[in-house]
Structures are given as C-alpha cells and as structure tokens.
Write a protein that holds these residues in place. Structure first.
Motif, PDB file in Angstrom:
ATOM      1  N   ALA A  45     -21.506 -29.862  25.643  1.00  0.00           N
ATOM      2  CA  ALA A  45     -20.973 -28.739  24.874  1.00  0.00           C
ATOM      3  C   ALA A  45     -19.811 -29.264  24.029  1.00  0.00           C
ATOM      4  N   PHE A  46     -19.615 -28.666  22.865  1.00  0.00           N
ATOM      5  CA  PHE A  46     -18.579 -29.103  21.927  1.00  0.00           C
ATOM      6  C   PHE A  46     -17.681 -27.923  21.577  1.00  0.00           C
ATOM      7  N   GLU A  47     -16.367 -28.193  21.521  1.00  0.00           N
ATOM      8  CA  GLU A  47     -15.384 -27.183  21.156  1.00  0.00           C
ATOM      9  C   GLU A  47     -14.444 -27.761  20.097  1.00  0.00           C
ATOM     10  N   PRO A  48     -13.981 -26.955  19.136  1.00  0.00           N
ATOM     11  CA  PRO A  48     -12.986 -27.463  18.183  1.00  0.00           C
ATOM     12  C   PRO A  48     -11.645 -27.687  18.870  1.00  0.00           C
ATOM     13  N   LYS A  49     -10.935 -28.731  18.430  1.00  0.00           N
ATOM     14  CA  LYS A  49      -9.592 -29.013  18.920  1.00  0.00           C
ATOM     15  C   LYS A  49      -8.604 -28.537  17.861  1.00  0.00           C
ATOM     16  N   PHE A  50      -7.788 -27.520  18.228  1.00  0.00           N
ATOM     17  CA  PHE A  50      -6.838 -26.935  17.294  1.00  0.00           C
ATOM     18  C   PHE A  50      -5.490 -27.657  17.378  1.00  0.00           C
ATOM     19  N   ASP A  51      -4.723 -27.558  16.293  1.00  0.00           N
ATOM     20  CA  ASP A  51      -3.391 -28.165  16.246  1.00  0.00           C
ATOM     21  C   ASP A  51      -2.413 -27.216  16.926  1.00  0.00           C
ATOM     22  N   GLY A  52      -2.334 -27.305  18.256  1.00  0.00           N
ATOM     23  CA  GLY A  52      -1.506 -26.394  19.028  1.00  0.00           C
ATOM     24  C   GLY A  52      -0.846 -27.079  20.196  1.00  0.00           C
ATOM     25  N   TYR A  53      -0.466 -26.271  21.169  1.00  0.00           N
ATOM     26  CA  TYR A  53       0.300 -26.737  22.323  1.00  0.00           C
ATOM     27  C   TYR A  53      -0.456 -26.329  23.587  1.00  0.00           C
ATOM     28  N   ARG A  54      -0.881 -27.316  24.360  1.00  0.00           N
ATOM     29  CA  ARG A  54      -1.718 -27.077  25.544  1.00  0.00           C
ATOM     30  C   ARG A  54      -0.902 -26.421  26.657  1.00  0.00           C
ATOM     31  N   VAL A  55      -1.390 -25.309  27.204  1.00  0.00           N
ATOM     32  CA  VAL A  55      -0.700 -24.642  28.306  1.00  0.00           C
ATOM     33  C   VAL A  55      -1.713 -24.055  29.276  1.00  0.00           C
ATOM     34  N   LEU A  56      -1.271 -23.897  30.524  1.00  0.00           N
ATOM     35  CA  LEU A  56      -1.975 -23.101  31.519  1.00  0.00           C
ATOM     36  C   LEU A  56      -1.298 -21.735  31.589  1.00  0.00           C
ATOM     37  N   ALA A  57      -2.103 -20.695  31.743  1.00  0.00           N
ATOM     38  CA  ALA A  57      -1.581 -19.336  31.885  1.00  0.00           C
ATOM     39  C   ALA A  57      -1.960 -18.814  33.270  1.00  0.00           C
ATOM     40  N   SER A 102     -17.755 -22.467  21.150  1.00  0.00           N
ATOM     41  CA  SER A 102     -18.415 -23.539  21.884  1.00  0.00           C
ATOM     42  C   SER A 102     -19.860 -23.619  21.416  1.00  0.00           C
ATOM     43  N   THR A 103     -20.372 -24.835  21.301  1.00  0.00           N
ATOM     44  CA  THR A 103     -21.749 -25.029  20.861  1.00  0.00           C
ATOM     45  C   THR A 103     -22.352 -26.228  21.562  1.00  0.00           C
ATOM     46  N   THR A 104     -23.655 -26.229  21.690  1.00  0.00           N
ATOM     47  CA  THR A 104     -24.374 -27.410  22.188  1.00  0.00           C
ATOM     48  C   THR A 104     -25.068 -28.136  21.041  1.00  0.00           C
ATOM     49  N   ASP A 105     -24.843 -27.684  19.815  1.00  0.00           N
ATOM     50  CA  ASP A 105     -25.482 -28.262  18.633  1.00  0.00           C
ATOM     51  C   ASP A 105     -24.537 -29.271  17.983  1.00  0.00           C
ATOM     52  N   PRO A 106     -24.866 -30.565  18.006  1.00  0.00           N
ATOM     53  CA  PRO A 106     -23.974 -31.566  17.399  1.00  0.00           C
ATOM     54  C   PRO A 106     -23.744 -31.331  15.903  1.00  0.00           C
ATOM     55  N   ALA A 107     -24.710 -30.729  15.222  1.00  0.00           N
ATOM     56  CA  ALA A 107     -24.545 -30.480  13.786  1.00  0.00           C
ATOM     57  C   ALA A 107     -23.410 -29.492  13.536  1.00  0.00           C
ATOM     58  N   VAL A 108     -23.286 -28.487  14.385  1.00  0.00           N
ATOM     59  CA  VAL A 108     -22.188 -27.538  14.252  1.00  0.00           C
ATOM     60  C   VAL A 108     -20.858 -28.244  14.515  1.00  0.00           C
ATOM     61  N   ALA A 109     -20.835 -29.089  15.540  1.00  0.00           N
ATOM     62  CA  ALA A 109     -19.614 -29.836  15.851  1.00  0.00           C
ATOM     63  C   ALA A 109     -19.200 -30.716  14.674  1.00  0.00           C
ATOM     64  N   ARG A 110     -20.164 -31.362  14.037  1.00  0.00           N
ATOM     65  CA  ARG A 110     -19.830 -32.209  12.890  1.00  0.00           C
ATOM     66  C   ARG A 110     -19.297 -31.377  11.738  1.00  0.00           C
ATOM     67  N   SER A 111     -19.793 -30.154  11.577  1.00  0.00           N
ATOM     68  CA  SER A 111     -19.268 -29.301  10.496  1.00  0.00           C
ATOM     69  C   SER A 111     -17.807 -28.963  10.743  1.00  0.00           C
ATOM     70  N   TRP A 112     -17.414 -28.777  12.012  1.00  0.00           N
ATOM     71  CA  TRP A 112     -15.997 -28.545  12.305  1.00  0.00           C
ATOM     72  C   TRP A 112     -15.168 -29.753  11.888  1.00  0.00           C
ATOM     73  N   LEU A 113     -15.681 -30.949  12.156  1.00  0.00           N
ATOM     74  CA  LEU A 113     -14.962 -32.164  11.811  1.00  0.00           C
ATOM     75  C   LEU A 113     -14.808 -32.329  10.301  1.00  0.00           C
ATOM     76  N   ILE A 114     -15.874 -32.035   9.560  1.00  0.00           N
ATOM     77  CA  ILE A 114     -15.913 -32.382   8.142  1.00  0.00           C
ATOM     78  C   ILE A 114     -15.307 -31.297   7.260  1.00  0.00           C
ATOM     79  N   HIS A 115     -15.557 -30.034   7.597  1.00  0.00           N
ATOM     80  CA  HIS A 115     -15.260 -28.962   6.654  1.00  0.00           C
ATOM     81  C   HIS A 115     -14.017 -28.133   6.986  1.00  0.00           C
ATOM     82  N   HIS A 116     -13.418 -28.321   8.151  1.00  0.00           N
ATOM     83  CA  HIS A 116     -12.350 -27.416   8.545  1.00  0.00           C
ATOM     84  C   HIS A 116     -11.031 -28.122   8.873  1.00  0.00           C
ATOM     85  N   GLY A 117     -10.919 -29.398   8.524  1.00  0.00           N
ATOM     86  CA  GLY A 117      -9.693 -30.121   8.824  1.00  0.00           C
ATOM     87  C   GLY A 117      -8.481 -29.577   8.106  1.00  0.00           C
TER      88      GLY A 117
END
Length: 328
Positions: free
Chosen positions: A16-28, A146-161
């Motif tokens: 499974a693939f998830e986008p990594k956002f520019d944020g601050y990792r925390v537990l709630a 979240s996605t299991t499709d690598p093509a969607v994950a690559r679109s996050w990398l290429i088009h949303h930086g």
C-alpha cells in the motif's frame, strides 16, 4: 514505526502507498480524561495545537492514532507555521490556531478502546481506521489517502510536489506495527533546480560543500541552502569556475549563524566567492522561509546559464517553478 529512505518504489503485490506530507509526526492519545499529542521525541505538544486536540476529542472514542500535523497556507503545506506554533505559549497558540488552523492527517490506528491493534496487519488497521473516521470526521482531522496502485503513487511524486507532498511511503499490507523499527519504505520527491554559488566550505581549489544563493525580485542575494559533500569530480568541476570575492562586503555574514541550517551548533565558517557560477541540483520539496530545509545534491555546473536566468527564491509567493520532478 519508522521509514527507511529508498531510491525506487517497491514492486510486486502486497504493498500500500500513502503520500508523505511536509508536517510534524505525532501520536494522538484520547482517553476518557484527556487528549495528548506526543512527538517522536516524546515531547508533549497538546498546548501548542489546541485545535487538533479538540478535533481528536471530537471522535468520542478512546483511541491511539499515528499521523502528521500540517498547516495549509498560501497553496502549500507550511512547515514554518508549524514551528511557529512550537515556539508559542498557550495564549499565542490559541491566536495562531484561529488565524491558521492546523490539521491532523491520520494514517494509522494503534488502539481502539481497550484493543491494542499493533499486532494486527496494516490492512486490518487501515480498515478499522476507515470505519472509525467514516462515521464522521471532526473539522481538523483528515484520513490520509492510500492506494495499492503504483501508478497513483507515482502521480503523487511527480505532480504534487509543489504543494508540499514530500514523497510516498510504502507499507506491506500484512505488516504489523513495530515502534522504533524502520519497517516502512519512503521515496522522496526529487526536483531539478538551479542556484548560484555564493560561498564554499573548504578551500577554493577543492570545495567540500557549496553554499547556495538566489536573488529576490529586488536583486538581493539570499542564502537558500547548501549541498551535501561533493564527490572529487564535482569539486574539480566547480573549483575551475570559482573566483574569490573581492571589493565590497559580501551579502552574507561570515561566519554564518548555525540557525540558518535549522539546528543547534557552532557558526559555519566559509570562503566567500564571487556570485556568478550557476549549478544544477536535485532537491526535495521541503522549503522553509524560502530555503531548502535539507541539503541539495550537486549534479553539474551550468555555464550556459547566467544568474539573472534564475527565478526568484524557492517558495517565494511570486516565484515560478524552480524545476521538474524526478520520481526515481
């Protein structure tokens, strides 16, 4: 659970693939008595983010969540605004929360009620998280895509930086949650960019690190980052083009305060050079106060470019694109 950096997305089924956002990792942590927000260093951040604490409380259920604190500002995620919150006392934090609300992007459910879910596979935890948040999301809580499709994950990398998506995190569907272990994989979005060499660390004839600058719309030359250690071939290529700074005062102080790199330590002594050599770099999408937050990687010199060919500072509101994405 932590992620190790990789150079390509994993292949095959079961990911499974998830986008990594520019944020601050925390537990709630939400119990009947209170909400507590805790950083990876176990620092309690609840008072700095009253808006997020209220959102977690709005779930009603007792839970332990894992996710990323983010602030959306002017069309992208604003890491500097997060740091401003962390430097603020409770009263100012409430003022900032009203002006620029934070959000909590949730990507894992570690406990629900009295049930510890960490020994369950990721797919089970994800299904339980979707069921929990599907009942209604309080304002300020976001379920990460979240996605299991690598093509969607690559679109996050290429088009949303440009929005502040730093990359993609890959997780095994059958993987349990192991605190402190680097069991996930992270691929950072990389951009091609250019900058002007304004100084070097090391001697002029064999520079180890380049200090990078860009001009703003008013012609002021600003420090925007630094490179990693240069390889021997890179040192020679850059050294052949550099000239020592002479004449009027250099636009940057020497030594540079350590705060320019965002971490404590001694000031940085460097050798000033005449700002005229343009270099090509690969950088990630983390920008703070118009500077690259992480060291850039030197690619090559660009003698075909003049310094006025470059756009203004990266992240500047009126700046154009600084480069093109390379997904790897």
């Amino acid at each position: 659970m932590l992620a190790r950096t990789v150079s390509t997305l994993p292949t095959g089924s079961g990911w499974a693939f998830e986008p990594k956002f520019d944020g601050y990792r925390v537990l709630a942590f939400h119990s009947r008595a209170r909400v507590e927000l805790q950083s990876r260093q176990q620092r309690i951040l609840t008072a700095h983010f009253p808006d997020v604490a209220a959102a977690v409380a709005g779930l009603g259920d007792e839970v332990v969540l894992d996710g990323e604190l983010v602030i959306w500002n002017a069309g992208r995620f604003d890491f500097a605004a997060l740091q401003d919150r962390l430097r603020s006392g409770p009263r100012r934090a409430h003022t900032l929360a009203a002006a620029t609300p934070a959000a909590y992007v949730v990507f894992d459910l570690l406990a629900h009620g009295r049930t510890d879910l960490r020994e369950q596979p990721y797919q089970h935890r994800r299904d339980a998280l979707e069921a929990l948040l599907g009942r209604g999301l309080p304002p300020g809580l976001v379920l990460t895509p979240s996605t299991t499709d690598p093509a969607v994950a690559r679109s996050w990398l290429i088009h949303h930086g440009s929005t502040g998506i730093e990359g993609v995190v890959a997780k095994r569907l059958d993987q349990t949650y192991r605190p402190g272990m680097r069991g996930w994989q992270r691929l950072r979005t990389r951009l091609t960019a250019e900058a002007v060499v304004g100084g070097v660390i090391g001697p002029l004839d064999a520079p180890r690190v380049l200090l990078l600058g860009r001009h703003d719309h008013d012609g002021q030359f600003h420090l925007v980052g630094r490179t990693t250690e240069l390889a021997p071939a890179g040192r020679g290529a850059v050294a052949a083009l550099l000239h020592p700074h002479t004449g009027s005062a250099h636009p940057w102080p020497n030594p540079l305060p350590s705060t320019r790199w965002g971490r404590p330590g001694p000031p940085t002594l460097y050798t000033p050079v005449r700002p005229g050599v343009v270099v090509e770099l690969t950088v990630d999408t983390a920008i703070e106060h118009h500077r690259w937050r992480h060291p850039a990687h030197f690619v090559r010199t660009r003698p075909d470019l003049r310094i006025d060919d470059l756009t203004p500072l990266p992240g500047h509101p009126s700046a154009g694109r600084s480069g093109t994405a390379a997904a790897g």
